[in-house]
Design an enzyme around this catalytic site. Structure first.
Site, PDB file in Angstrom:
ATOM      1  N   ASP A   1       1.152  -1.040  -0.764  1.00  0.00           N
ATOM      2  CA  ASP A   1       0.035   0.237   0.326  1.00  0.00           C
ATOM      3  C   ASP A   1       1.262   1.131   0.077  1.00  0.00           C
ATOM      4  O   ASP A   1       1.386   1.201   0.904  1.00  0.00           O
ATOM      5  CB  ASP A   1      -1.022   0.120   1.027  1.00  0.00           C
ATOM      6  CG  ASP A   1      -2.091   1.088   1.309  1.00  0.00           C
ATOM      7  OD1 ASP A   1      -2.814   1.306  -0.361  1.00  0.00           O
ATOM      8  OD2 ASP A   1      -2.956   1.075   2.156  1.00  0.00           O
TER       9      ASP A   1
ATOM     10  N   ASP B   1      -2.870   2.538  -6.042  1.00  0.00           N
ATOM     11  CA  ASP B   1      -1.737   2.643  -5.274  1.00  0.00           C
ATOM     12  C   ASP B   1      -1.408   1.861  -4.214  1.00  0.00           C
ATOM     13  O   ASP B   1      -1.221   0.786  -3.172  1.00  0.00           O
ATOM     14  CB  ASP B   1      -1.819   3.707  -4.378  1.00  0.00           C
ATOM     15  CG  ASP B   1      -3.280   3.907  -3.273  1.00  0.00           C
ATOM     16  OD1 ASP B   1      -4.109   3.404  -4.126  1.00  0.00           O
ATOM     17  OD2 ASP B   1      -3.444   4.415  -2.599  1.00  0.00           O
ATOM     18  N   GLU B   2      -2.118   0.547  -4.666  1.00  0.00           N
ATOM     19  CA  GLU B   2      -2.336  -0.902  -3.889  1.00  0.00           C
ATOM     20  C   GLU B   2      -2.933  -2.547  -4.475  1.00  0.00           C
ATOM     21  O   GLU B   2      -3.117  -2.013  -5.495  1.00  0.00           O
ATOM     22  CB  GLU B   2      -2.922  -1.152  -2.281  1.00  0.00           C
ATOM     23  CG  GLU B   2      -4.907  -0.828  -3.174  1.00  0.00           C
ATOM     24  CD  GLU B   2      -5.673  -0.890  -0.972  1.00  0.00           C
ATOM     25  OE1 GLU B   2      -5.511  -1.399  -1.084  1.00  0.00           O
ATOM     26  OE2 GLU B   2      -6.266   0.265  -1.518  1.00  0.00           O
TER      27      GLU B   2
END
EC number: 2.7.7.7
Length: 355
Positions: A11, A105-106
């Site tokens: 993350d 983003d993850e």
């Protein structure tokens, strides 16, 4: 013997805001919000400096400005965020083909079997985070465990720029202490319902039978019964099926009539909508118009067809949906989305977005 999987959840730390601070040195060390402005809009992301003041994503930007008078607002640059996200995704794929993106983003990675034959998922996560820092200049956090739920929870334990491991031996004790709102699949409303029953953490949840949980929460009861016992068998799936694709925009000044709405659709919303459809080679059978009024009520209108909607019909269809709406208040947000998706080059197959 059952194979114990090795799952990593990576993350990125305050991703959008961190990219802006990376590209603009004058923002570094300062409270920053991506999205909105001091008068209206919504915060899409907040830097850690802003979070110290209580600024959070999805917060009304006017409230964020009150909490942090020195807050700097910047417009989001999603093409830039996607560019860096793709660089990070390439790092993941150096280690395993089993990469499941959740957003820009993850992502989950299954490194049980990996390209380098490395036995330690903990060391792989550390190496991936170091490579992200070296190659992009950004920090990432990671969680490591034997299933996706625990890995995702673990990635939040030592943020920012840290990692944590939850082993099978430690999972039961960890879950018993975990606040109920931290459990995967338990949102705010469900958490409040559980608290009304005296369920405040995993230990409390574990006291209830499967029959009781399914009686109170339906099919979700089985999920709650299993995850509190560390059971979550969902596999890391490289191809995520996307259910819809769309564009929406919050306006600096409310739209007061249908003429302004139609102009905004034609000049701002639809051109970006068509660019995204083409970039993803997406077609679909359901077109939906979303209207949010200044009292925050939301109305949607949609049309569904038996076959994918031709691109050259979507503008007129969107405008027609707008004209069917009786404008009751000033409009603060407009959106257009397409669902029941298929790839334009593969009729009938549901769209799989590859990052």
């Amino acid at each position: 013997m059952t194979l114990i999987r090795k799952i990593i959840h990576v993350d990125m730390d305050a991703f959008f805001a961190s990219v802006e601070q990376l590209d603009h040195p004058e923002y570094r060390g300062k409270p920053l919000a991506v999205g909105g402005n001091k008068e209206r809009g919504v915060v899409a992301a907040a830097s850690y400096e802003a979070r110290k003041f209580g600024v959070r994503s999805a917060m009304a930007s006017r409230l964020a400005a009150k909490k942090c008078p020195s807050l700097i607002f910047v417009k989001p640059r999603f093409e830039r965020y996607k560019e860096i996200s793709l660089e990070i995704r390439k790092i993941f794929l150096d280690y395993t083909d089993l990469v499941e993106p959740l957003s820009l983003d993850e992502a989950f990675l299954d490194v049980t079997v990996n390209h380098f034959g490395l036995p330690s998922a903990t060391l792989i996560a550390k190496e991936i985070r170091q490579r992200i820092k070296t190659e992009t200049g950004l920090n990432a956090s990671a969680g490591i465990s034997y299933n996706k739920f625990l890995a995702k929870v673990a990635s939040d334990l030592n943020k920012p720029n840290g990692q944590a491991v939850i082993t099978p031996e430690k999972a039961e004790a960890f879950l018993e202490k975990l606040p109920i709102e931290k459990f995967f699949g338990i949102g705010r409303v469900t958490a409040e319902k559980m608290k009304s029953l005296g369920i405040h953490n995993g230990h409390d949840l574990k006291q209830y039978s499967l029959a009781f949980l399914t009686g109170r929460f339906g099919k979700s009861g089985l999920h709650y019964y299993e995850i509190v016992r560390g059971i979550h068998n969902s596999e890391v799936k490289p191809d995520r099926i996307r259910k819809s694709l769309g564009v929406e925009s919050t306006f600096e000044n409310d739209l007061m009539d249908i003429s302004a709405i139609l102009d905004s659709l034609k000049e701002k919303i639809l051109p970006e909508f068509f660019r995204r459809l083409e970039r993803n080679q997406a077609r679909g059978r359901t077109l939906t118009l979303k209207i949010k009024y200044n009292d925050f009520t939301v109305h949607t209108r949609s049309r569904t067809f038996a076959e994918p909607i031709p691109l050259d019909s979507m503008e007129n269809l969107s405008l027609d949906l707008a004209q069917q709406e009786a404008i009751t208040n000033p409009v603060r947000l407009l959106g257009v989305s397409l669902s029941n998706l298929s790839r334009s080059d593969e009729p009938g197959e549901q769209l799989k977005i590859r990052y």
